[in-house]
Structure formats: structure tokens, C-alpha cells
Design an enzyme around this catalytic site. Structure first.
Site, short mmCIF file in Angstrom:
data_model
loop_
_atom_site.label_atom_id
_atom_site.label_comp_id
_atom_site.label_asym_id
_atom_site.label_seq_id
_atom_site.Cartn_x
_atom_site.Cartn_y
_atom_site.Cartn_z
N ASP A 172 0.81 -1.21 0.00
CA ASP A 172 0.00 0.00 0.00
C ASP A 172 0.85 1.27 0.00
OD1 ASP A 172 0.93 -0.42 2.49
OD2 ASP A 172 -1.01 -0.36 3.51
N ASP A 227 6.84 -4.92 13.58
CA ASP A 227 7.54 -3.62 13.61
C ASP A 227 7.68 -3.10 15.04
OD1 ASP A 227 4.76 -3.47 13.41
OD2 ASP A 227 4.83 -1.38 12.82
#
Lengths: 461, 659
Positions: free
Chosen positions: B389, B470
Site C-alpha cells: 500500500d 515492527d
């Protein structure tokens, strides 16, 4: 009249029958002799015509691939063998016209070339051009082994071999892939069901029976038989390498099943040990390769590779095997220089030699020397405090390449027999407490060192 | 000798003829001779036949032998041939479409291609596009036309669908509330007679060909505001056309063959499938001079958002210095359409069996993708990690090419990222400027192989830990005080609105106004000053030349920074210890930058732009740069407000998405 006619007819027919019987005999003989050959060579034209056909096919093929900027190099063992005899001359006169067709006309069914996968773009145009030039081609694809070790990744299948056929000659193009461990790999040639088994006599191919591992070759552009072609810079060492190139893939699926049963140890200690073991192994491989000493993964390290495709975190050392005939006195100083000081030395070159080096942070590197007998191979062990000798027996084995912790290393090709000899039929079950004097399946007591030899055969540092 | 077996009948015959001859000998000599002769003839004939048969037999045996000889080379794995579906020559499709309050389904030739009876989901108009030649489903969409703007998306989609395709519509629950005139007209133009009069809680099904005939339409009016129309079931037949009619006639090139394959399978990608003037699928951007990242593998992490992936790959392949051979798209799941997109662009794609759920699934997918990347490119020292994205800046590779040597040489670096968390339209200014930050922004970044192989991979969170990869990478145990290099103006743009932790509101608030570099070939400034020690010198130089702002003013006000350009200003905020971000968070909030957690700091210092001036914020006394504060200045303290609505609801999930 009628009688004579009839007799003549009869005689004629008998003759035909005889001819047939003879033919039958001949045919059968012919068939027997052909059993191990192939239909391919049945239709041999005149010798000279054949010779130039091969040369023409190779020339056309080289034209085809150079028009698509695809860098291939010659790995045909037959031609490289011939080239090797004249290598000095070929090197010195790279452009000289050759008076006769000496190499590419040699009788054979194939000419084999290698292609590095990353140097070309899988350009479909190549095959269209090939078809226009009259080539028939076959592509052999299979799973990408570089993704095999991964949990359920399904990549696209990769091309492993191409065969281009023109007239009675064929070009075998072997695709080489770079693998972790800085080496080249080519896949096995396996035909899928729908493929034409008679496309070429596959049995006669020089590459593809097994996967193979090779060093990245240095190439040399030469002109032989008026054709410009790249060859390995040192053909004889390439041929030597080729004879020992068989590669074994780790048994990833079984390793996954193993981890299902016995979940992997992901503790900080395990991670740290694996990291250290890996670096010791890398250092050892570098040192031994520089010395030109052939070695393989032995004992626990071999078991780790075979059972779980990884270092066994609770094994606490790294084990290598070396044939005693490959022993060199330089080994100890070379390791010392590489930062792995000698920890102890047991036995002597003639008997039960074993070296231990101290890697960083308590990771020990054990090198066992293997002695070959007529029907088995063994290595020795020594207990320092008692001077007792032990002997570990293995069935005979040959060496194969494999990839382990980003390294190209040897393992016994007959790994299962090797591991079973060492660890018994229960090798699949992890054992945490291990006594090297009693736990191994193949240990035998082997007497005691004479006291006066102790200073020599038991050295502790 | 097996070949002789067929003989016995002959032997019997022979025997019999001798026996007969013996018998007849007693009767008649002449007859005997005659018989002998006939017998011999017969015998000879039989011999001939047997011989011929033998030849044929051995020939076949030889052939079989040959087959066996190749057996060494047989593929032992795949001996089961997948039966190919017989070519469907049927000319007519039976289509069933059902519309009701709680359930919709569509069946084509008895196969259910859509079924949705989930509660609280799938409200609105469901659209299915079928290939008019094969009857295959090419696209499935649902537009919640009960909510605003969804009808516009539907119009956009319907306009993209090629002429001749078969369109199937059905409403679940409610689909008319925000169905505006334009959309109704489009439906009308497709041949629907009911569409212009669709109203509150009506049920509706419609099957028609774009730009052609109508195959059927059914409608049930809602009798009252509080109730729904009766369920409707439409059964109809659709006549298929020939394949040639369903395809465009593009020139026969390799590219167009890929395009053809793609366009016959899926719909909704706009002009890439346009017959007249299709948009290119090969971009050939300018190569970069001295490209240091040409051989760096690029891993694109993707899920099942094929339209995103399409947009992402377009921008990636248009970036200068891109090397398509190094790109691998990793798809989390066995989704066909993303793979079709990958193949359209001639890239390689790898599918990954999903492991675990939610965040852990993403995390496992990352691990598998990174490991695979380094396996596939064993020579690589780095990997570029992208997500589906992101838009990729035209100078993305140029940016990396100029900075990658730092990651190789400076051990104190954790990553290079293309994303500046604080780089919004109003806070980023200089495309040639780089920062060092203690946080790991992700969203287009470079990973060092040694970091992955030696540190991250061995202790990557296991599937049962529902961690974000992350967030895990940002933890001090992993980061170990190392920093990332980021640009002032981001080289990637996060356009995803649908996602695991993403929604429209969140995107609007935190991502939409992010600045994105569109200038090609930006020459980065003073890259060497990004090395560990050089950077300190640089910061001290900056702080030395910076003008201290008036701390009596409100830092949230625009007037806090003078109306100048190109100056360097500094302000001091209160920061009691290293982890005290109270004032910073309030400041970030009023500056409308990322405030959900702390990003972009370097030793208690933040760098951004305000009104085209470089604007430094130093946390006092925690920051080592506090010494630069004039003694007369009191650091600003901003109190967290009493809990506001919404402010707490989003962050937990939101912080996670920011990858």
C-alpha cells in the site's frame, strides 16, 4: 508342370522362411546389443557428415544465445577433456584459426553448456528465435530448493535444464543458481509424466542424474574450432570438481516434522550457541579449505543437519571428520592462526588421532580422523585420565555436498547409515545427556595406550 | 526368450498336420503329397506371420525398455496428472441471483460464486463481473451505498468494466440511502428499469451485459419504513459469446500476451485492459548512474489487496534505477488476483500459506518473506522491504543509492527508511536533507542481511505471539540503541485505507497530508554528516547557529515562529528523563503531526520545518543538547488535557499499523 511349379513355390517359400529365421536371429541379436544403447545412435550417417553436423549445431546455438545476450559457458566433460590436453596452446593463441575440427566434431550425442540464472532475464523471445532456427526445445522445471526450507512458501517453479535439439545433435543447457554459502547449484533432471521420454537419450546426459554443487568458476574466452566460447579457466580442475559434485538437499520436510514433535529451543542461550557454532564452522571451513583438506560434518553436527537442518542447540560443540590420508601437519598451526588454539590432541597419525580446538566462548571444535579398512571406516577416542582407547565403527561412505548454515560443506552421502551407526535406530529422539564413551551406538573399547606413549598421545593444553 | 511364447498354437498346428499326413499316407499317396505341400505352405505362411508378429513385439518391447531407461529421470513426486477440465463448449449459463435483508448469493451454473449471510457485514450493492465468453468471475465488489460516497466508487468501477462483460447486481440489507442520481443513471444506462426508483430497503437483483442486452431483473418494494422488501430470487440464462469477441486485438507481443492473460481473468483495473489505447505495463524509467542498489533485492510484502498492489507496482516500476529482476512479491495466502497482477508486470511472486492470525500472521509473513529473499539472493548484503500500500517516489532508488554505504559502514545504524513519520505537508521542506532517528519508521526501508540473519531471524516472534513485527523490531532488546536514517521528505507514500489496523478516519488524520517527494534525481546533501560522530558535530553546529524562539508565546500558535524563510530556530521543552514525552506529545498534537507514540527523535531532539524554517525541539534536561539552552529560557511545559473522546480509542491499534 504343376508339380514342378508347386515344388518351386515350396522351395521359394522355404527360402523365405529361412531368410526370415535368419533375420529373426539377427534382429534379436541387434535388439540385445541395443538394449543398453539408445535409439538415437541407430541412425548414424556417414562419420564426416555427423562430425560437421555437431559443429554446425553448436555454432547455431552459440549464435542464438549471443543474439539474446545470454552468457553461457562450456561444461561438456568430453570436449573439456580434449581441450585440457591442448590448453596451453589454446590459451596462447586465442584467435588463431584452427586447421581441423578437433573438438566440436568429436563423436557424442550432446554438447553441454552452463547458464547462470541471474545473468539472464527469462526472455521468452529466445525460444521463439530457437524455433525459427529449427531447434526443438524442452524445458525441465521444478521446485525452487532455495525456498524448500521455508514453511509453506510456494514460489514459481524454476527452470533447471533446457535441451535444444537440431538434426541428430542436442545441446544440454544446465541452469546454475546461486545458493547461500557462495556456491552454484544445478538441479536434478526429472521428467514429468507428460514429457517426451524419447526427446533425447536422457541417460547419456552428463548432468542431471543428481543435483550438483560447484564453486563459481573463473571463465576464459577462447576460440576453438573457429567458435568463440567461454570455458572454465582451468578445465582439469573443473572436471575433477564435476566428478565429486553430487549435492544432497537437507530433508526440510522431515525437519519440520521433527520440530512439530520437539519444538525448537528458541531461548537466548540456544540462539547464542547457534550463532557461535555457525561462526566456528565458518572459520573451520575457511581454514581447511585454504589448506585443501577435505572434511565433513560428523557426529552431532551431522545429526543436526540430517535431523533438523540446523545446529543442535544443546550439543555444545562442532564436530568434523577428516580422512587420515588427508591429514596435514599444517592443520594445527593454521587453526591457531585463525584464532582457534589447540585444546587437546589425542592419539597419533597412525592411530586414533583426534584434535580439539577452542573456539570463542566455550564452543569446542572437534576434528576426528577416520581410518579406512576393507569393509568399514572408524575413528578413535581417548579418555585423558585413564588412557583408555575407544573405537567408533562406521559403514563405508562417500561424500556429498550440502548447504548448512550458509556454508557449502560435505556430509556422508549415505547419511542415514552414518547417523544410525553413530546414534542407533532411535536417532530421531533428542537426547540431552550424552556420554561420548558409552552413549554412541557404535562405540567399542579398544584397549589402553601404553604408559610410555601417554606424553605423545594425550596432550592437553 | 519370452517372445517365443506366442508360438504354441503353431506347434499344435504343425503337430496336427504331421499326424494327419501320417493318417492319410495309408489311404492315398497322391493325396498325401498334396497334403504335405499344402501343409508346408501353411506352415511357411504361419512362420511368416509369426515372424512379423515377433518383429512388432520386440519393437514394442524395445520402446518400453526405452521408457524404463528414462525412469531414473522420472519425477517421483508428481505422478498424478491433474485432470484438465474439458473445454466448456456450453453456450448458455444458468444464473441465479438472490437478494434479501440478511443474505445474498449468486450461483452460476450451479456453482456459488457469492454467498454472504454474515451479520453486520456486506451491506449494500454487490456487483459481480463475469467474462462473457468463459463465464468466469472477473471481479467481485460490494459498495455500501447506504453510506455516502460509496455510490461514486461504484460508478467509477462500473465505468472501468469493459463493454460486453456480464454484470450481476444484488442488494443486501439496504442499498439505496446514498445511491445518488448519477449512480442511478449509470444503472439505468445498463438497462435496469427499476434502478431509478430504488428506494429504502428495497430488494433488487439485476443481470445484464454492459452495453448490451438485459438478462433479467427482479425487485421487491419495501412496504414500510421499518420493514424490508420480500426476498427476491432471479433465475435467468446468459448466452456466452465466442472468445475472440471477448478479447481485444492488441498487436501480438510478449507484453500484450501478458496483458491478454490478465484482462481475460480480472476486471476493475481501468485502462490497462482498454482495447483502443491500453496503458503501458512496461515503464523503462531512466537508469541511474552509478546505481549502488541495482543488485539489492526488493521484497514486496502483500496480502489480498490486488488493486493496491497494482498501484504500488506501477509506481515501483516507474522509479528511476529500478531493477525488475530483483523484485519478488510475497503474497500472504493463496490469492489468485494478486498473483495475476504480479504476472501482468512480469515479476516473480511467491505465495505463503498463512500461519497464525491477525498481527502474528503478518509477522510470520514478514519473516518468511525476508528469509526467502536472502535465500533467493544469497549474494545480497541488503534487502529493500516494501509493502503493497505504498507509492514509491521516482527517486527512491537514487535516495538509497546515495545513502546505502552508510548502512554498510556505520555499525550504529539499524536501517535506512524512506519514510519520515513527522514529514507532513507543513513540516517537511528539504528533499536533500537526511536525519538520524532512534525510531524505526518502516514503510519502505532497507534491512542489512547480517542484522537479519544474526540477530532478528533466530529470535523472531513465534506464531503464537500476537506481536507486530515492527513494534517488536522497535523494542530496545532488538534495536540496541541503533538508529535509522530517514529523509526529511518521504520517498514513499502510504495510500492504504483498508487494512488490518487501518480505516478511513485514521488514514485521513495521519497519512493523507504526508509529504511525498516527486522530484527526480535529488542530490542528497552532505551524506557523510550522517555518520555517528559527524552527526553530533552537525547538530552542534545547527544548534550553535539556531535562534532561540520566544518561549513566552504559545508554541501551538502560528506566530510562535516568525514569518521568515530558511532560518534555523530552536525551542526547549520540558523532558525530565529519557522516556518523558509528556510535553512533546502535546506539542505534536497541536502541530498536527504523529502523536500516537514518539517518533523521529534523536537524543531528545526533534527536527522538522515550520513555515519553511528549520525548527528544532530540544527536551530539557534529558537531552545532551540541553547545554545549548540559554539560562534565561524556561523550557515549555504542556499539560496533557483531560481525556478527550477518541484520543484514547484509536492509538493502541493505530500505533501498530504505522509500519
Amino acid at each position: 508342370m504343376q508339380k514342378i511349379n508347386r515344388n518351386v513355390v515350396l522351395a521359394l517359400l522355404s527360402l523365405t522362411s529361412l531368410v526370415f529365421l535368419l533375420f529373426q536371429l539377427c534382429y534379436y541379436k541387434f535388439y540385445l546389443s541395443q538394449k543398453n544403447g539408445a535409439a538415437f545412435s541407430k541412425v548414424r550417417g556417414s562419420q564426416s557428415g555427423q562430425d560437421s553436423t555437431r559443429w554446425h549445431v553448436v555454432r547455431k546455438f552459440l549464435g542464438l544465445i549471443s543474439s539474446h545476450n545470454i552468457p553461457v559457458y562450456l561444461i561438456d566433460p568430453l570436449i573439456l577433456g580434449l581441450v585440457d590436453k591442448d590448453i596451453e596452446q589454446i590459451r596462447s593463441s586465442p584467435d588463431g584459426p584452427s586447421p581441423e575440427c578437433k573438438y566440436f566434431c568429436a563423436p557424442r550425442d550432446f554438447t553441454t553448456f552452463a547458464l547462470l540464472d541471474k545473468t539472464w532475464k527469462h526472455d521468452v523471445g529466445l525460444f521463439r528465435t530457437a524455433e525459427k532456427m529449427g531447434f526443438q526445445w524442452l524445458k525441465i522445471i521444478n521446485k525452487d530448493p532455495r525456498l524448500d526450507g521455508m514453511d509453506d512458501l510456494s514460489g514459481m517453479e524454476i527452470p533447471l535444464h533446457y535441451i535444444f535439439k537440431l538434426a541428430s545433435h542436442a545441446i544440454h543447457l544446465v541452469v546454475f543458481y546461486e545458493r547461500s554459502g557462495n556456491f552454484l547449484w544445478h538441479g536434478p533432471l526429472r521428467l514429468k509424466q507428460h514429457m517426451d521420454r524419447k526427446f533425447v537419450p536422457f541417460r547419456k546426459l552428463h548432468f542431471g542424474r543428481y543435483p550438483g554443487a560447484y564453486e563459481k568458476p573463473e571463465l576464459l574466452l577462447v576460440s576453438i574450432d573457429d567458435l568463440k566460447v567461454q570455458i572454465p579457466k582451468n578445465p582439469s580442475s573443473f572436471l575433477e570438481e564435476m566428478s565429486q559434485s553430487r549435492f544432497l538437499e537437507c530433508r526440510y520436510r522431515e525437519a519440520r516434522a521433527f520440530f512439530q514433535l520437539y519444538p525448537d529451543d528458541a531461548s537466548v542461550d540456544a540462539v547464542e550457541f547457534r550463532k557461535k557454532a555457525k561462526s566456528v564452522l565458518h572459520l573451520a571451513a575457511l581454514t581447511l579449505n585454504n589448506l585443501g583438506v577435505k572434511f565433513w560434518l560428523s557426529s552431532g553436527t551431522c545429526l543436526g543437519w540430517y535431523r533438523q537442518c540446523n545446529v543442535i542447540p544443546h550439543s555444545k560443540d562442532v564436530d568434523l571428520g577428516i580422512f587420515i590420508r588427508d591429514y596435514k601437519a599444517d592443520i594445527i598451526p593454521a587453526f591457531q592462526k585463525a584464532g582457534l588454539p589447540l585444546k587437546h590432541k589425542f592419539g597419533k597419525v597412525e592411530d586414533s588421532l583426534e584434535l580439539s580446538f577452542q573456539g570463542e566462548d566455550d564452543v569446542k571444535l572437534d576434528i576426528f580422523f577416520f581410518y579406512e579398512e576393507d569393509d568399514h571406516i572408524w575413528n578413535g577416542g581417548t579418555q585423558a585420565k585413564s588412557g583408555k582407547k575407544f573405537k567408533y565403527l562406521f559403514p563405508k561412505f562417500t561424500l556429498c555436498w550440502t548447504e548448512f548454515v550458509e556454508l557449502k560443506v560435505h556430509v556422508p552421502c549415505e547419511t542415514l547409515q552414518y547417523v544410525e551407526a553413530n546414534y542407533g535406530p532411535e536417532w530421531k529422539v533428542p537426547v540431552k545427556t550424552w556420554d561420548w564413551k558409552s552413549s554412541p551406538f557404535n562405540v567399542q573399547e579398544n584397549g589402553v595406550w601404553p604408559i610410555d606413549e601417554w606424553d605423545n598421545v594425550i596432550q592437553l593444553y | 526368450m519370452d517372445e517365443w511364447k506366442p508360438n504354441p498354437p503353431v506347434k499344435a498346428h504343425k503337430k496336427r498336420s504331421w499326424y494327419l499326413a501320417w493318417k492319410y499316407k495309408l489311404m492315398n499317396q497322391r493325396a498325401l503329397r498334396k497334403l504335405c505341400q499344402t501343409g508346408a505352405v501353411l506352415f511357411l505362411l504361419v512362420t511368416v506371420i509369426v515372424n512379423i508378429k515377433l518383429i512388432l513385439d520386440t519393437r514394442r518391447a524395445a520402446y518400453e525398455e526405452e521408457e524404463e531407461s528414462a525412469q531414473d529421470y522420472d519425477d517421483e513426486m508428481l505422478n498424478v496428472e491433474v485432470p484438465r477440465h474439458p473445454v466448456n463448449n456450453k453456450k448458455v449459463l444458468d444464473v441465479e441471483v438472490y437478494s434479501s435483508r440478511s443474505k445474498v448469493y449468486v450461483a452460476v451454473d450451479g456453482t456459488t460464486v457469492l454467498e454472504d449471510e454474515a451479520r453486520e457485514q456486506g451491506r449494500g450493492i454487490h456487483v459481480i463481473v463475469l467474462n462473457q465468453a468463459t463465464g468466469h468471475v472477473m471481479a467481485k465488489r460490494v459498495f455500501d451505498t447506504y453510506s455516502p460516497h460509496e455510490d461514486e466508487a461504484m460508478v467509477l468501477f462500473l465505468n472501468m468494466v469493459a463493454r460486453g462483460r456480464i454484470l450481476i447486481f444484488t442488494i443486501k440489507d439496504e442499498g439505496s440511502f446514498h445511491l445518488k442520481e448519477t449512480a442511478k443513471n449509470v444503472l439505468k444506462s445498463l438497462g435496469s428499469q427499476v434502478a431509478p426508483f430504488l428506494s429504502w430497503r428495497d430488494m433488487w437483483t439485476f443481470v445484464g451485459k454492459k452495453g448490451g442486452e438485459v438478462y433479467g431483473e427482479k425487485h421487491a418494494k419495501s412496504p414500510a419504513l421499518s420493514t424490508w422488501g420480500d426476498p427476491v430470487l432471479l433465475k435467468t440464462e446468459v448466452h456466452l459469446t465466442s472468445v475472440e469477441d471477448a478479447e481485444c486485438h492488441w498487436p501480438d507481443t510478449e507484453l500484450n500476451r501478458r496483458r491478454k492473460r490478465f484482462c481475460s481473468k480480472v476486471e476493475g483495473y481501468g485502462s490497462v485492459c482498454s482495447c483502443k489505447d491500453p496503458t503501458p505495463i512496461e515503464f523503462n524509467p531512466d537508469p541511474l548512474k552509478d546505481n549502488k542498489v541495482f543488485d539489492v533485492p526488493v521484497a514486496v510484502i502483500a496480502g489480498n489487496r490486488p488493486n493496491y498492489l497494482y498501484r504500488m507496482l506501477r509506481s515501483l516500476l516507474s522509479a528511476q534505477g529500478v531493477n525488475p529482476q530483483m523484485i519478488t512479491v510475497f503474497i500472504d495466502g493463496y490469492y489468485e488476483e494478486p498473483m495475476d497482477v504480479v504476472e501482468l508486470f512480469g515479476l516473480s511472486g511467491i505465495q505463503h500459506t498463512p500461519i497464525s492470525i491477525k498481527n502474528a500472521r503478518v509477522s510470520q509473513h514478514y519473516k518468511a518473506s525476508l528469509t526467502a529473499t536472502f535465500n533467493l539472493f544469497p549474494d545480497a548484503k541488503f534487502a529493500v522491504v516494501l509493502e503493497e500500500d505504498l507509492d514509491i517516489s521516482v527517486d527512491f532508488f537514487s535516495f538509497l543509492s546515495q545513502s546505502i554505504h552508510l548502512l554498510e559502514e556505520d555499525e550504529s545504524l539499524y536501517c535506512i527508511s524512506a519514510w519520515n513519520d513527522q514529514g507532513y505537508e507543513h513540516t517537511a521542506e528539504d528533499p536533500s536533507l537526511l536525519y538520524r532517528v532512534e525510531t524505526m519508521p518502516g514503510l519502505g526501508w532497507v534491512l542489512r542481511k547480517s542484522l537479519y540473519k544474526d540477530e532478528l531471524e533466530p529470535k523472531w516472534p513465534t506464531p503464537e505471539k500476537l506481536w507486530d513485527w515492527d513494534m517488536w523490531m522497535r523494542m530496545p532488546e532488538q534495536r540496541k540503541g541503533r538508529e535509522c536514517i530517514i529523509p526529511d521528505i518521504s520517498r514513499s507514500y502510504h495510500f492504504g485505507i483498508v487494512g488490518l489496523n487501518m480505516n478511513g478516519y485514521f488514514h485521513e488524520a495521519y497519512f493523507k497530508k504526508h509529504k511525498f517527494n516527486t522530484v527526480p534525481n535529488v542530490q542528497l546533501k552532505n551524506v557523510e554528516s550522517l555518520r555517528k560522530d559527524n552527526y553530533e558535530t552537525e547538530i552542534h553546529r545547527l544548534l550553535g547557529e539556531a535562534e532561540v524562539l520566544d518561549h513566552s508565546k504559545n508554541p501551538c500558535e502560528d506566530s510562535f515562529v516568525p514569518d521568515t524563510e530558511g532560518r534555523v530556530y530552536v525551542m526547549f521543552i520540558r523532558m525530565e528523563q529519557e522516556a518523558d514525552f509528556t510535553t512533546w506529545t502535546q506539542l505534536a498534537k497541536c502541530l498536527h503531526i504523529w502523536d500516537l507514540d514518539v517518533r523521529g527523535n534523536h537524543k531528545g531532539l526533534w527536527r522538522l520545518f515550520r513555515k519553511k524554517n528549520h525548527f528544532l525541539v530540544v527536551g530539557v534536561p534529558a537531552s545532551p543538547y540541553s547545554s545549548k539552552k540559554p539560562s534565561s529560557v524556561t523550557p515549555i511545559y504542556m499539560e496533557p488535557p483531560a481525556k478527550e473522546e477518541g484520543a484514547v480509542a484509536v492509538p493502541a491499534a493505530a500505533a501498530a499499523e504505522q509500519t
